[in-house]
Design a protein around this motif. Structure first.
Motif, mmCIF file in Angstrom:
data_model
loop_
_atom_site.group_PDB
_atom_site.id
_atom_site.type_symbol
_atom_site.label_atom_id
_atom_site.label_comp_id
_atom_site.label_asym_id
_atom_site.label_seq_id
_atom_site.Cartn_x
_atom_site.Cartn_y
_atom_site.Cartn_z
ATOM 1 N N ASP A 1 20.297 -12.084 -6.251
ATOM 2 C CA ASP A 1 21.231 -13.197 -6.225
ATOM 3 C C ASP A 1 20.844 -12.581 -4.020
ATOM 4 O O ASP A 1 20.300 -11.414 -3.577
ATOM 5 N N LEU A 2 21.662 -13.563 -3.701
ATOM 6 C CA LEU A 2 21.170 -13.983 -1.747
ATOM 7 C C LEU A 2 21.779 -12.565 -2.086
ATOM 8 O O LEU A 2 21.547 -12.119 -0.860
ATOM 9 N N THR B 1 25.581 -27.292 -6.757
ATOM 10 C CA THR B 1 26.390 -27.046 -6.849
ATOM 11 C C THR B 1 25.809 -26.340 -8.800
ATOM 12 O O THR B 1 26.435 -26.705 -9.608
ATOM 13 N N GLY B 2 25.444 -25.788 -9.188
ATOM 14 C CA GLY B 2 24.375 -24.674 -9.811
ATOM 15 C C GLY B 2 22.628 -25.304 -9.988
ATOM 16 O O GLY B 2 22.349 -26.136 -9.861
ATOM 17 N N PHE C 1 16.674 -20.729 -4.963
ATOM 18 C CA PHE C 1 17.292 -20.351 -5.444
ATOM 19 C C PHE C 1 17.366 -18.776 -6.135
ATOM 20 O O PHE C 1 16.980 -18.263 -5.450
ATOM 21 N N ASP C 2 18.599 -18.400 -7.076
ATOM 22 C CA ASP C 2 18.342 -17.262 -7.382
ATOM 23 C C ASP C 2 18.167 -16.651 -8.858
ATOM 24 O O ASP C 2 18.436 -16.970 -9.640
ATOM 25 N N GLY C 3 16.725 -15.854 -8.157
ATOM 26 C CA GLY C 3 16.494 -15.280 -9.979
ATOM 27 C C GLY C 3 17.536 -14.418 -10.869
ATOM 28 O O GLY C 3 16.909 -14.101 -12.167
ATOM 29 N N GLU D 1 21.740 -23.658 -4.106
ATOM 30 C CA GLU D 1 22.864 -23.652 -5.502
ATOM 31 C C GLU D 1 24.548 -23.993 -4.980
ATOM 32 O O GLU D 1 25.243 -24.242 -5.736
ATOM 33 N N GLY D 2 24.460 -23.441 -3.865
ATOM 34 C CA GLY D 2 25.982 -23.394 -3.230
ATOM 35 C C GLY D 2 25.708 -23.600 -1.936
ATOM 36 O O GLY D 2 24.699 -23.860 -0.867
#
Length: 213
Positions: A152-153, A60-61, A83-85, A30-31
């Protein structure tokens, strides 16, 4: 005399290769922080991902994961998704508006709830696309095709790897890094922290390398 600090390197320089279209395998995040941590963990283990033909792609998202993955898969480039849940996002946002008056707060909370519903759908869609069970709030873990953090990470690393966060702050305080999630600082922290990265990062590295080895 201590050795001079290594020049900052973002994952787009170290792992980038034509946005992953001509790589042996691609890691989609995502980034840029995701790629920086992966690269730092790899270097810590004496692994050069670029030399193995593995490139990192910042999509980028989360909304861009499916298309990015589908295009590369059509070109026979295996992909690993990070990815982040975002399980804790709604509660954090609710906490940020508790000082507001009733009606204003309720409007914002309704928007946060709607965002959370969108995230659950996005999580389920992505996992389903990857051939996994459509779980709205996946637990932290790494599999052959993806790595996910329950929240998130940054939250996950703060809970499971305080040494990484401490090293990050040391680099910033020493003028060898910068704040605001700059990728190069995260890479250096992952590489030089006193304690090895947590299991999820080590497992992610193994699964990513497994695409080409």
């Amino acid at each position: 005399m201590s050795a001079p600090p290594r020049p900052a390197r973002g994952p787009e320089r170290c792992l980038g290769m034509h946005h992953g279209f001509f790589a042996h395998a691609a890691v989609l995040g995502e980034g840029t922080t995701d790629g920086a941590l992966l690269e730092g963990c790899a270097e810590r283990n004496g692994v050069n991902l670029g030399a193995e033909g593995i490139t990192f792609v910042d999509v980028t998202g989360r909304d861009n994961f499916l298309l990015s993955h589908a295009i590369r898969s059509a070109m026979s480039v295996p992909c690993h998704v990070i990815f982040d849940g975002d399980a804790g996002l709604e509660e954090r946002k609710r906490g940020s508006v508790r000082h507001l008056d009733g009606e204003n707060r309720r409007e914002k909370e309704a928007a946060f709830e709607q965002q959370a519903r969108k995230i659950t759908g996005s999580n389920a869609d992505l996992l389903g696309y990857l051939g996994e069970s459509r779980v709205p709030w996946p637990a932290t873990g790494s599999a052959s095709m993806y790595t996910v953090c329950e929240d998130d990470l940054e939250t996950n690393l703060g809970e499971t790897w305080p040494s990484g966060g401490e090293r990050n702050h040391q680099l910033i305080d020493a003028g060898e890094g910068v704040s605001d999630k700059i990728a190069a600082t995260y890479r250096e922290a992952a590489l030089t922290a006193d304690v090895d990265p947590p299991y999820v990062l080590q497992a992610m590295l193994e699964n990513v390398r497994g695409m080409v080895l």
